[in-house]
Motif scaffolding. Structure first.
Motif, PDB file in Angstrom:
ATOM      1  N   THR A   1       0.844  -1.211   0.000  1.00  0.00           N
ATOM      2  CA  THR A   1       0.000   0.000   0.000  1.00  0.00           C
ATOM      3  C   THR A   1       0.874   1.254   0.000  1.00  0.00           C
ATOM      4  N   VAL A   2       1.908   1.229   0.849  1.00  0.00           N
ATOM      5  CA  VAL A   2       2.834   2.381   0.888  1.00  0.00           C
ATOM      6  C   VAL A   2       3.532   2.528  -0.464  1.00  0.00           C
TER       7      VAL A   2
ATOM      8  N   LYS B   1       1.214   3.993  -3.063  1.00  0.00           N
ATOM      9  CA  LYS B   1       0.991   5.431  -2.849  1.00  0.00           C
ATOM     10  C   LYS B   1       2.182   6.252  -3.370  1.00  0.00           C
TER      11      LYS B   1
ATOM     12  N   ARG C   1       2.061   6.222  -7.144  1.00  0.00           N
ATOM     13  CA  ARG C   1       0.996   7.108  -7.618  1.00  0.00           C
ATOM     14  C   ARG C   1       1.453   8.567  -7.538  1.00  0.00           C
ATOM     15  N   ASN C   2       2.132   8.852  -6.439  1.00  0.00           N
ATOM     16  CA  ASN C   2       2.643  10.204  -6.212  1.00  0.00           C
ATOM     17  C   ASN C   2       3.628  10.620  -7.301  1.00  0.00           C
TER      18      ASN C   2
ATOM     19  N   LYS D   1       2.383  11.209 -10.898  1.00  0.00           N
ATOM     20  CA  LYS D   1       1.715  12.495 -11.138  1.00  0.00           C
ATOM     21  C   LYS D   1       2.709  13.643 -11.248  1.00  0.00           C
ATOM     22  N   ASP D   2       3.940  13.336 -10.891  1.00  0.00           N
ATOM     23  CA  ASP D   2       4.956  14.378 -10.904  1.00  0.00           C
ATOM     24  C   ASP D   2       5.732  14.289 -12.222  1.00  0.00           C
TER      25      ASP D   2
ATOM     26  N   ARG E   1       8.724  18.629   4.616  1.00  0.00           N
ATOM     27  CA  ARG E   1       7.382  19.137   4.261  1.00  0.00           C
ATOM     28  C   ARG E   1       6.336  18.786   5.315  1.00  0.00           C
ATOM     29  N   GLN E   2       6.749  18.046   6.332  1.00  0.00           N
ATOM     30  CA  GLN E   2       5.874  17.614   7.429  1.00  0.00           C
ATOM     31  C   GLN E   2       4.739  16.708   6.950  1.00  0.00           C
ATOM     32  N   THR E   3       5.010  15.923   5.928  1.00  0.00           N
ATOM     33  CA  THR E   3       3.997  14.987   5.431  1.00  0.00           C
ATOM     34  C   THR E   3       4.179  13.584   6.007  1.00  0.00           C
TER      35      THR E   3
ATOM     36  N   ILE F   1       1.624  12.337   9.504  1.00  0.00           N
ATOM     37  CA  ILE F   1       0.300  11.724   9.331  1.00  0.00           C
ATOM     38  C   ILE F   1       0.424  10.213   9.085  1.00  0.00           C
ATOM     39  N   LEU F   2       1.492   9.838   8.414  1.00  0.00           N
ATOM     40  CA  LEU F   2       1.721   8.413   8.154  1.00  0.00           C
ATOM     41  C   LEU F   2       2.152   7.698   9.441  1.00  0.00           C
TER      42      LEU F   2
END
Lengths: 257, 396
Positions: free
Chosen positions: B6-7, B10, B13-14, B17-18, B214-216, B219-220
């Motif tokens: 799953t990771v 993701k 997918r990320n 898109k870049d 980026r402090q993302t 949440i993970l």
């Protein structure tokens, strides 16, 4: 039930040592909304990060429904939804994709992810931007998405650190409505805020934290009685002595008597 | 395993898109290699044609001798005025391409060199034309001398064939494909290591140190997923990007390379399915190892900038070994070098491309050493993901 039992948290060592929490003990009952109030650097965020298992206590023990936050951290995280003011979202993905990602991480079936997403879109008013890339979002949109992610797995315990921080009045109201609906559904909520009106409207009990210590704790009425003040704002200033610490800089480690 | 995938999904997918990152990873190497080699090929052809058509300017104190040396060859020359004192400056200023000063003279009439004749040839290696005409002139003078010696021997009723004795026959047993393979085998590991690292730098640090910055990541980490699954998801993602980028780079490199060395394509007859599979396994082990190195550095560093500064020395050392690997037998690939993770892959890959026999022991050691090192680093990465001192170590 959430239990903080003589919890201390120290960052750094030697001269750089900072004692962010000092021997803190309190309990939050199931179905209760507990507000943690305090100036910047008081230890609110550290307390919530410890509770959400992001940090480990230096001393003491924290338990969530009987589970130890250090030894059983994945199980604790299953039961909590966490939102912090320093969280951000990956810019290339949309809220829809993020909901699916976090839903999959929580082992929620695809169809159920869609159902829950639809409910959250309605509650959080996300329909206009749900499929757009996060990088195009405003602060409010990001906050709604973060709240959605925190609630997607329908946790029993919700921990929101400054949930209305930086939001406009309309988005702030949406967030407050969500918190109220969660309360009605019997969820346990712990929120940190420095907006007294939010605490007064929502919280069953409040703890005022200052310099890493819980100074007063109780229902609003108990706080007013203990401090001899007519409202929460006055009570807050009487507890902290009217002095606000520098932003984001907890006190240096000098154990107070 | 489900969480790891799953990771991974993701992350993919990320990056899908870049477009900018995708272009840098996969588009740039294709364009760069094909463009570079095509431009190189064109420049070489043009240069050669230009040198063939050039009328070379020569300054000499014996025009008739110089003209006689070039008489039978295709090279055109024009004798120009000059002075012996100004030769160095004139060559540098490209007023002429060659200076020839003759002491003594050819014995006129018989065209024989006198015993005390001395010829000083001046050229300037900073000029291709000067180098070319100097070499042509030397060859022409040697040919002239051979002709004269043959005449002398003939006059003395001796066998002119004496000049050709002893006959030295140099036979290179390497086939054309193997000779090309030697060049390619030196370049391949170098190119692969460069691109395995390049891909890692851009996407690897973005997904570790970049997420912290980026402090993302918070949440993970606040989610129920095990930290080790996050670490492994990121390592697998990096590994996949590394292998894809390296493969595309090598294919683009081959296309470009074959445009200037036409035998490149036929070189693949050297590969058996077995050796190709082993080569792929070595690339895979390097991709895993580099992914693990970059993940550990990325988690430790506070920012992408800091991570890059930590990784650069490792990159430079590996590239250095890559360059050394281009030289034949600088290191014995069956010696101590095969026990050094990362570096051993450079030499084993080279052997697989250039050597006719596969040394299975060396290949096995290389694979095991790199995979064990990668596993240890991946274990370290999962430990670091569990440690607040690293995951929350930011500049904020």
């Amino acid at each position: 039930m959430i239990l903080f039992n003589e919890v201390s948290k120290v960052f750094g060592t030697g001269k750089k040592e900072v004692r962010a929490l000092d021997n803190v003990s309190f309990a939050v009952q199931s179905g209760e909304i507990f507000g943690l109030l305090g100036p910047n650097g008081a230890g609110k965020t550290t307390s919530l990060r410890l509770l959400s298992t992001l940090l480990k206590p230096t001393n003491g023990r924290i338990s969530v429904a009987g589970l130890d936050t250090v030894k059983e951290s994945p199980k604790v995280r299953e039961r909590i939804g966490f939102l912090s003011s320093d969280m951000n979202l990956s810019g290339s993905l949309s809220a829809q994709e993020l909901f699916h990602f976090f839903g999959a991480l929580n082992h929620i079936e695809e169809r159920e992810i869609v159902n829950r997403s639809n409910r959250l879109i309605d509650q959080l008013k996300m329909e206009d931007f749900f499929q757009r890339k996060v990088e195009t979002y405003s602060t409010g949109m990001k906050q709604k998405t973060l709240i959605g992610i925190a609630l997607l797995h329908d946790p029993d315990i919700i921990i929101f650190d400054e949930p209305t921080n930086g939001l406009d009045i309309i988005t702030g109201r949406v967030v407050l409505d969500i918190l109220k609906s969660l309360k009605q559904r019997g969820k346990t909520l712990i929120i940190s805020t420095h907006i007294m009106s939010i605490a007064e409207k929502l919280c069953d009990r409040v703890g005022i934290i200052h310099k890493g210590e819980i100074r007063v704790i109780g229902t609003l009425q108990e706080i007013y009685t203990q401090t001899g003040q007519p409202d929460l704002e006055e009570a807050f200033f009487s507890v902290i002595g009217g002095v606000i610490e520098d932003e984001g800089h907890p006190h240096r480690s000098k154990k107070r008597a | 395993m489900k969480d790891i995938l799953t990771v991974l999904k993701k992350e993919l997918r990320n990056v899908l898109k870049d477009r900018r990152t995708l272009f840098m990873l996969f588009g740039v190497p294709v364009i760069m290699f094909i463009l570079i080699f095509n431009v190189m090929g064109e420049v070489m052809k043009t240069q050669e044609k230009k040198l063939e058509e050039t009328v070379y300017k020569v300054y000499t104190n014996d025009v008739s001798f110089v003209e006689s040396a070039f008489l039978n060859g295709p090279t055109k020359i024009e004798c120009v005025e000059g002075t012996p004192d100004a030769i160095e400056n004139d060559l540098r200023d490209k007023r002429y391409d060659l200076a020839v000063l003759v002491k003594g003279q050819i014995e006129r009439g018989s065209d024989l060199f006198l015993d005390d004749m001395e010829i000083n040839v001046y050229s300037f290696s900073g000029s291709m034309a000067s180098e070319r005409i100097a070499s042509v002139f030397s060859f022409a003078v040697n040919t002239l001398r051979d002709q004269q010696l043959r005449l002398l021997l003939s006059d003395a009723q001796l066998d002119a064939g004496l000049l050709d004795k002893p006959r030295i026959n140099t036979i290179n047993v390497a086939t054309e494909q193997e000779q090309t393979g030697a060049v390619f085998g030196g370049l391949l590991p170098y190119m692969l290591v460069i691109y395995l690292f390049t891909a890692s730098f851009s996407v690897g640090f973005d997904t570790t140190a970049g997420e912290k910055e980026r402090q993302t990541l918070t949440i993970l980490l606040a989610n129920r997923v095990a930290r080790s699954s996050i670490a492994w998801g990121k390592i697998l993602y990096l590994m996949l990007m590394n292998v894809l980028s390296a493969t595309i780079s090598v294919v683009a490199f081959l296309f470009g390379f074959s445009s200037i060395i036409p035998q490149t394509g036929s070189m693949f007859t050297m590969f058996t399915p077995g050796s190709a599979a082993l080569l792929f396994l070595i690339v895979l082990s390097l991709a895993v190892l580099i992914a693990a190195i970059i993940t550990v550095i990325g988690i430790f560093a506070r920012s992408v900038k800091e991570a890059t500064s930590y990784a650069l020395p490792i990159y430079v050392v590996t590239i250095l070994f890559g360059i050394l690997g281009m030289q034949p037998e600088v290191f014995d690939s069956q010696g101590f070098i095969r026990f050094i993770p990362l570096v051993n892959g450079v030499f084993t890959m080279k052997d697989l491309v250039t050597q006719p026999r596969i040394d299975f022991v060396t290949v096995a050691i290389t694979l095991v050493i790199n995979l064990v090192a990668a596993a240890l680093l991946a274990f370290l990465a999962t430990k670091m993901f569990n440690d607040e001192r690293y995951v929350f170590r930011t500049k904020n």
